[in-house]
Design a protein around this motif. Structure first.
Motif, PDB file in Angstrom:
ATOM      1  N   TYR B  56      96.540  28.836 -43.760  1.00 40.29           N
ATOM      2  CA  TYR B  56      97.593  29.073 -42.763  1.00 40.29           C
ATOM      3  C   TYR B  56      97.204  28.598 -41.367  1.00 40.29           C
ATOM      4  CZ  TYR B  56      99.944  32.120 -46.158  1.00 40.29           C
ATOM      5  OH  TYR B  56     100.582  32.613 -47.263  1.00 40.29           O
ATOM      6  N   VAL B  57      95.926  28.623 -41.089  1.00 41.62           N
ATOM      7  CA  VAL B  57      95.461  28.258 -39.735  1.00 41.62           C
ATOM      8  C   VAL B  57      94.361  27.201 -39.847  1.00 41.62           C
ATOM      9  CG1 VAL B  57      94.254  29.122 -37.685  1.00 41.62           C
ATOM     10  CG2 VAL B  57      96.069  30.471 -38.679  1.00 41.62           C
ATOM     11  N   ASP B  58      94.472  26.181 -39.011  1.00 43.09           N
ATOM     12  CA  ASP B  58      93.420  25.161 -38.946  1.00 43.09           C
ATOM     13  C   ASP B  58      92.548  25.442 -37.725  1.00 43.09           C
ATOM     14  OD1 ASP B  58      94.425  23.757 -41.135  1.00 43.09           O
ATOM     15  OD2 ASP B  58      95.863  22.687 -39.872  1.00 43.09           O
ATOM     16  N   VAL B  59      91.262  25.277 -37.921  1.00 44.00           N
ATOM     17  CA  VAL B  59      90.311  25.538 -36.832  1.00 44.00           C
ATOM     18  C   VAL B  59      89.620  24.227 -36.460  1.00 44.00           C
ATOM     19  CG1 VAL B  59      88.258  26.854 -36.143  1.00 44.00           C
ATOM     20  CG2 VAL B  59      89.929  27.866 -37.713  1.00 44.00           C
ATOM     21  N   ASP B  60      89.571  23.958 -35.159  1.00 46.17           N
ATOM     22  CA  ASP B  60      88.912  22.739 -34.691  1.00 46.17           C
ATOM     23  C   ASP B  60      87.886  23.149 -33.636  1.00 46.17           C
ATOM     24  OD1 ASP B  60      88.345  20.088 -34.131  1.00 46.17           O
ATOM     25  OD2 ASP B  60      89.954  19.914 -32.653  1.00 46.17           O
ATOM     26  N   LYS B  61      86.652  22.736 -33.856  1.00 49.05           N
ATOM     27  CA  LYS B  61      85.608  23.102 -32.889  1.00 49.05           C
ATOM     28  C   LYS B  61      85.134  21.876 -32.131  1.00 49.05           C
ATOM     29  CE  LYS B  61      84.115  27.144 -35.322  1.00 49.05           C
ATOM     30  NZ  LYS B  61      83.106  28.125 -35.515  1.00 49.05           N
ATOM     31  N   GLY B  62      84.786  22.060 -30.884  1.00 51.92           N
ATOM     32  CA  GLY B  62      84.312  20.934 -30.091  1.00 51.92           C
ATOM     33  C   GLY B  62      83.695  21.418 -28.798  1.00 51.92           C
ATOM     34  N   TYR B  63      83.407  20.469 -27.950  1.00 53.34           N
ATOM     35  CA  TYR B  63      82.796  20.796 -26.652  1.00 53.34           C
ATOM     36  C   TYR B  63      83.654  20.239 -25.526  1.00 53.34           C
ATOM     37  CZ  TYR B  63      78.452  22.408 -28.740  1.00 53.34           C
ATOM     38  OH  TYR B  63      77.516  23.114 -29.435  1.00 53.34           O
ATOM     39  N   VAL B  64      83.731  20.994 -24.436  1.00 53.12           N
ATOM     40  CA  VAL B  64      84.319  20.472 -23.207  1.00 53.12           C
ATOM     41  C   VAL B  64      83.194  20.541 -22.195  1.00 53.12           C
ATOM     42  CG1 VAL B  64      86.089  20.790 -21.426  1.00 53.12           C
ATOM     43  CG2 VAL B  64      86.626  21.267 -23.815  1.00 53.12           C
ATOM     44  N   GLY B  65      82.653  19.373 -21.862  1.00 53.42           N
ATOM     45  CA  GLY B  65      81.413  19.352 -21.089  1.00 53.42           C
ATOM     46  C   GLY B  65      80.319  19.893 -21.999  1.00 53.42           C
ATOM     47  N   LYS B  66      79.621  20.930 -21.523  1.00 58.74           N
ATOM     48  CA  LYS B  66      78.561  21.498 -22.362  1.00 58.74           C
ATOM     49  C   LYS B  66      79.007  22.788 -23.033  1.00 58.74           C
ATOM     50  CE  LYS B  66      74.615  19.526 -19.951  1.00 58.74           C
ATOM     51  NZ  LYS B  66      73.525  19.762 -19.011  1.00 58.74           N
ATOM     52  N   ARG B  67      80.279  23.171 -22.761  1.00 58.20           N
ATOM     53  CA  ARG B  67      80.743  24.472 -23.273  1.00 58.20           C
ATOM     54  C   ARG B  67      81.464  24.313 -24.603  1.00 58.20           C
ATOM     55  NH1 ARG B  67      83.542  27.457 -18.279  1.00 58.20           N
ATOM     56  NH2 ARG B  67      83.108  29.287 -19.529  1.00 58.20           N
ATOM     57  N   PRO B  68      81.049  25.095 -25.593  1.00 59.40           N
ATOM     58  CA  PRO B  68      81.736  24.992 -26.895  1.00 59.40           C
ATOM     59  C   PRO B  68      83.125  25.618 -26.829  1.00 59.40           C
ATOM     60  CG  PRO B  68      80.069  26.705 -26.954  1.00 59.40           C
ATOM     61  CD  PRO B  68      79.984  26.083 -25.604  1.00 59.40           C
ATOM     62  N   ARG B  69      84.068  25.005 -27.505  1.00 56.34           N
ATOM     63  CA  ARG B  69      85.438  25.541 -27.545  1.00 56.34           C
ATOM     64  C   ARG B  69      85.924  25.518 -28.986  1.00 56.34           C
ATOM     65  NH1 ARG B  69      88.216  25.606 -22.132  1.00 56.34           N
ATOM     66  NH2 ARG B  69      86.377  25.426 -20.835  1.00 56.34           N
ATOM     67  N   THR B  70      86.812  26.460 -29.294  1.00 56.21           N
ATOM     68  CA  THR B  70      87.440  26.488 -30.619  1.00 56.21           C
ATOM     69  C   THR B  70      88.942  26.493 -30.406  1.00 56.21           C
ATOM     70  OG1 THR B  70      85.588  27.761 -31.475  1.00 56.21           O
ATOM     71  CG2 THR B  70      87.588  27.769 -32.785  1.00 56.21           C
ATOM     72  N   TRP B  71      89.618  25.587 -31.100  1.00 59.96           N
ATOM     73  CA  TRP B  71      91.078  25.532 -31.003  1.00 59.96           C
ATOM     74  C   TRP B  71      91.679  25.931 -32.354  1.00 59.96           C
ATOM     75  CZ3 TRP B  71      88.034  21.662 -28.786  1.00 59.96           C
ATOM     76  CH2 TRP B  71      88.141  21.531 -27.392  1.00 59.96           C
ATOM     77  N   LEU B  72      92.784  26.650 -32.276  1.00 62.79           N
ATOM     78  CA  LEU B  72      93.463  27.099 -33.493  1.00 62.79           C
ATOM     79  C   LEU B  72      94.863  26.513 -33.520  1.00 62.79           C
ATOM     80  CD1 LEU B  72      92.635  30.893 -33.045  1.00 62.79           C
ATOM     81  CD2 LEU B  72      91.327  29.245 -34.390  1.00 62.79           C
ATOM     82  N   ASN B  73      95.314  26.157 -34.706  1.00 64.95           N
ATOM     83  CA  ASN B  73      96.733  25.795 -34.820  1.00 64.95           C
ATOM     84  C   ASN B  73      97.275  26.206 -36.186  1.00 64.95           C
ATOM     85  OD1 ASN B  73      95.220  23.146 -35.560  1.00 64.95           O
ATOM     86  ND2 ASN B  73      97.250  22.937 -36.467  1.00 64.95           N
ATOM     87  N   LEU B  74      98.556  26.512 -36.194  1.00 62.20           N
ATOM     88  CA  LEU B  74      99.217  26.963 -37.412  1.00 62.20           C
ATOM     89  C   LEU B  74      99.496  25.735 -38.269  1.00 62.20           C
ATOM     90  CD1 LEU B  74     100.333  29.649 -38.545  1.00 62.20           C
ATOM     91  CD2 LEU B  74     102.535  29.029 -37.586  1.00 62.20           C
ATOM     92  N   SER B  75      99.096  25.796 -39.553  1.00 60.78           N
ATOM     93  CA  SER B  75      99.362  24.664 -40.453  1.00 60.78           C
ATOM     94  C   SER B  75     100.818  24.712 -40.908  1.00 60.78           C
ATOM     95  CB  SER B  75      98.437  24.738 -41.655  1.00 60.78           C
ATOM     96  OG  SER B  75      98.778  25.884 -42.410  1.00 60.78           O
ATOM     97  N   GLU B  76     101.268  23.647 -41.534  1.00 63.22           N
ATOM     98  CA  GLU B  76     102.646  23.620 -42.050  1.00 63.22           C
ATOM     99  C   GLU B  76     102.833  24.718 -43.091  1.00 63.22           C
ATOM    100  OE1 GLU B  76     105.383  22.114 -41.000  1.00 63.22           O
ATOM    101  OE2 GLU B  76     104.066  21.501 -39.364  1.00 63.22           O
TER     102      GLU B  76
END
Lengths: 174, 114
Positions: B56-76
């Motif tokens: 139901y939810v997709d998780v995308d992890k990454g960095y903005v500068g040196k700070r880790p971030r996690t983004w969530l989005n609802l799948s179809e």
């Protein structure tokens, strides 16, 4: 909640879901520095010809274009949005189609007016430094009222529950 | 109504809140969702894992500068599940209202006609 919720539980769940969806609009915000940079940029670009002559427009127009395109690109990427201090990105389906159409028409009219103004002879205004005054007003407005103006526009842009956007719902409790 | 109309994953109010919140967004930062639903990072993480396991939810992890971030989005899939679940909830409310209306109409019938 059990396998089959009671009507009261179902109504409560619908109410909660609706509240969460409304919450999304108030999440549209960004860092203060973005408004400050854009307000200052606008002021500099508008005021420059008053101080450096009309040849200043050779660099002010490209500068504004670069700022606008960079902002648009950043808004459309997760990392760019994060840098702007925007934690979310609204779905296009959430924007009322009527509002989207009106916005496009207004932008096209403004664009056409800008192009027409470039070809029309401009009478000299008796007010000295009028570009600086205009820049200060527009830039100041952007810095001071930018967020409030955006929230006001979003309240118009909000799609009605009856407009049908896939996961829209009406449970009649309001 | 068949119980199958309700999504067992979304019967949990917290998960329903998270999914409803994400339904209006292309993406949201984990920290914003945590703040919005008022959960601790670990509690939200557990719920996201459950939602993610069901697709139901997709998780995308990454960095903005040196700070880790996690983004969530609802799948179809998540969007479709939410739509079905909300429609089922809506039906429960409407059925109840209809039943109440019928009951009230019976009550209001003049006594002499019975």
């Amino acid at each position: 909640m059990t396998d089959r919720p009671t009507p009261a539980e179902a109504a409560r769940a619908l109410e909660e879901a609706e509240h969460r969806k409304d919450q999304v609009f108030s999440s549209v915000r960004e860092s203060r520095w973005v408004a400050v940079v854009f307000g200052t940029g606008l002021f500099v670009c508008l005021a420059a010809p008053d101080f450096f002559g009309s040849e200043a427009t050779q660099w002010t127009s490209p500068l504004l274009a670069v700022l606008s395109v960079t902002y648009a690109v950043m808004l459309n990427t997760r990392r760019g949005s994060a840098l702007l201090g925007r934690p979310t990105r609204l779905r296009r389906a959430e924007i009322s189609p009527r509002f989207a159409t009106v916005t496009r028409v207004v932008l096209l009219v403004l664009l056409a007016a800008g192009i027409a103004a470039a070809f029309l002879p401009r009478p000299d205004l008796p007010l000295p430094y009028w570009r600086t005054v205009a820049g200060a007003l527009l830039g100041g407005f952007l810095i001071v009222f930018g967020h409030r103006a955006e929230q006001a526009l979003l309240s118009f842009a909000r799609r009605g529950r009856t407009e049908g956007n896939g996961v829209g719902w009406v449970h009649g409790s309001r | 109504m068949a119980p199958a109309d309700f999504d067992p994953v979304l019967l949990d109010p917290t998960r329903l809140s998270i999914v409803s919140l994400l339904s209006g967004l292309q993406w949201a930062e984990f920290a914003w969702v945590r703040e919005s639903v008022g959960l601790s990072a670990s509690a939200l993480s557990k719920q996201i894992t459950t939602l993610g396991n069901h697709g139901y939810v997709d998780v995308d992890k990454g960095y903005v500068g040196k700070r880790p971030r996690t983004w969530l989005n609802l799948s179809e899939e998540g969007r479709a599940a939410l739509e079905t679940h909300l429609a089922a909830l809506q039906r429960v409310v409407e059925d109840s209202r209809r039943a109440a209306g019928t009951y009230q109409a019976k009550d209001e019938r003049p006594l002499g006609h019975g």
